[in-house]
Design an enzyme around this catalytic site. Structure first.
Site, PDB file in Angstrom:
ATOM      1  N   GLU A   1      -1.332  -3.640   5.887  1.00 40.02           N
ATOM      2  CA  GLU A   1      -1.872  -3.925   4.546  1.00 40.02           C
ATOM      3  C   GLU A   1      -0.744  -4.291   3.579  1.00 40.02           C
ATOM      4  OE1 GLU A   1      -3.979  -4.383   2.322  1.00 40.02           O
ATOM      5  OE2 GLU A   1      -5.970  -3.708   2.905  1.00 40.02           O
TER       6      GLU A   1
ATOM      7  N   ASN B   1      -6.125   2.863  -2.811  1.00 37.38           N
ATOM      8  CA  ASN B   1      -6.276   1.805  -1.823  1.00 37.38           C
ATOM      9  C   ASN B   1      -5.354   0.645  -2.193  1.00 37.38           C
ATOM     10  OD1 ASN B   1      -7.331   0.760   0.539  1.00 37.38           O
ATOM     11  ND2 ASN B   1      -8.926  -0.372  -0.525  1.00 37.38           N
TER      12      ASN B   1
ATOM     13  N   ASN C   1     -10.905  -2.939  -3.837  1.00 40.10           N
ATOM     14  CA  ASN C   1      -9.910  -3.810  -3.211  1.00 40.10           C
ATOM     15  C   ASN C   1      -9.525  -4.941  -4.147  1.00 40.10           C
ATOM     16  OD1 ASN C   1      -8.628  -3.484  -0.638  1.00 40.10           O
ATOM     17  ND2 ASN C   1     -10.663  -3.286   0.246  1.00 40.10           N
TER      18      ASN C   1
ATOM     19  N   ARG D   1      -8.776   8.336  -1.884  1.00 37.65           N
ATOM     20  CA  ARG D   1      -7.359   7.999  -1.867  1.00 37.65           C
ATOM     21  C   ARG D   1      -7.162   6.666  -2.562  1.00 37.65           C
ATOM     22  NH1 ARG D   1      -6.264   3.664   1.281  1.00 37.65           N
ATOM     23  NH2 ARG D   1      -7.246   3.366   3.322  1.00 37.65           N
TER      24      ARG D   1
ATOM     25  N   ASP E   1     -11.455  -8.297   1.229  1.00 37.90           N
ATOM     26  CA  ASP E   1     -10.416  -7.273   1.201  1.00 37.90           C
ATOM     27  C   ASP E   1      -9.364  -7.686   0.167  1.00 37.90           C
ATOM     28  OD1 ASP E   1      -8.572  -5.195   1.923  1.00 37.90           O
ATOM     29  OD2 ASP E   1      -9.424  -5.149   3.924  1.00 37.90           O
TER      30      ASP E   1
END
Length: 315
Positions: free
Chosen positions: A40, A124, A170, A122, A219
């Site tokens: 990522e 991201n 995202n 959490r 994403d």
């Protein structure tokens, strides 16, 4: 910190025969990371002149020297989600529970701020805008409820909840003039656009694009210098450029299906770097050998588009 030499790039056609058709047009190569569960956050660091990215669940930061092929790696104390340069020096790292100052020379992490303190979410994705403000979102770690949110962190480390709720926040990315912000709710397969005021307040939330069919889920995102919005298709095996009215301009197919994020990088910001994930793939998946790879797309495939320079976090 670990430093190692890496053979820069590998021929996609040599990976597995079923993938040859996806890479038939050329101009795409894998750089590193094959097998990473959750690659990522690719980020081109103007300060370090390195391409950075992370393996979230592997708790690893990578820094690649594009000229030499050297890769430095650091292990993180918690899952690591994103990176950015910091105006005062070093980097910031979004770990699962907050935003940290990261000193790459010492390999140390110092907590700066926790946008939220829930135990079921959490951090991201996260990006810094042209004014040096950090925008970051959270996600439900159990993938069940919209308990996450989208935050702005200003230079004084003040945290503002900019939008909610989200199951999996995202993006984001910003227009060249800074007046528009795009952000995704991956769970709903929807990308939203917002107007951004001078003080960072968001308004006029509207649907920018809705993914359907074989598009997968939206994403990570980035914006090119011409204002086009590039979105990674998680489960869709490609990245796409959208015009500012939300219409599809073109797509670039990739050998991996779970595409997570992308960034323009290199000295001229004219190469595209794309992360992917190997998580949840069955052993017989056709892209198993390359899932998790960080890919590079050459300028020849980008139709003249290049990226915008990154601004360091002002806090």
């Amino acid at each position: 910190m670990i430093t190692r030499r890496h053979g820069l790039g590998f021929a996609l056609a040599a990976l597995t025969l079923p993938l040859q058709a996806r890479a038939a047009e050329g101009g795409i190569r894998g750089l590193a990371g094959a097998g990473d569960a959750l690659g990522e956050g690719p980020y081109w660091s103007p300060a370090l002149k390195r391409l950075l990215w992370v393996n979230i669940s592997g708790q690893t930061i990578y820094a690649l020297d594009l000229k030499s092929g050297d890769i430095q790696t650091w292990k993180t104390p918690k899952p690591v989600c994103f990176l950015a340069d910091r105006k005062s020096g070093g980097l910031i790292a979004g770990l699962s529970d907050g935003v940290y100052a990261f000193d790459p020379k010492a390999g140390t992490f110092t907590l700066l701020v926790r946008p939220e303190t829930r135990d079921d979410t959490r951090l991201n994705d996260g990006k810094v805008d042209a004014k040096g403000r950090l925008w970051t979102g959270t996600m439900d770690t159990k993938w069940k409820e919209k308990v996450g949110a989208f935050y702005r962190v200003d230079a004084d480390l003040k945290v503002t909840r900019a939008d909610s709720p989200y199951l999996c926040a995202n993006g984001p990315t910003f227009s060249p003039d800074g007046r528009t912000l795009w952000h995704a709710e991956t769970y709903d397969k929807t990308v939203f656009a917002f107007d951004v005021a001078a003080d960072g307040a968001l308004s006029n939330k509207r649907v920018f694009v809705k993914f359907d069919g074989d598009m997968g889920s939206p994403d990570g995102m980035t914006t090119d210098a011409q204002g086009g919005v590039w979105i990674a298709h998680y489960g869709g095996g490609r990245v796409s450029r959208f015009k500012t009215d939300g219409t599809l301009d073109f797509s670039i197919a990739l050998p991996a299906t779970q595409i997570t994020s992308l960034v323009f990088g290199g000295a001229a910001l004219d190469h595209l770097y794309i992360s992917s994930a190997a998580q949840f793939l069955p052993e017989n998946a056709p892209d198993k050998a390359v899932a998790g790879t960080l890919f590079e797309v050459s300028p020849a495939r980008l139709r003249g588009h290049a990226g915008l320079p990154a601004t360091p976090f002002a806090g």
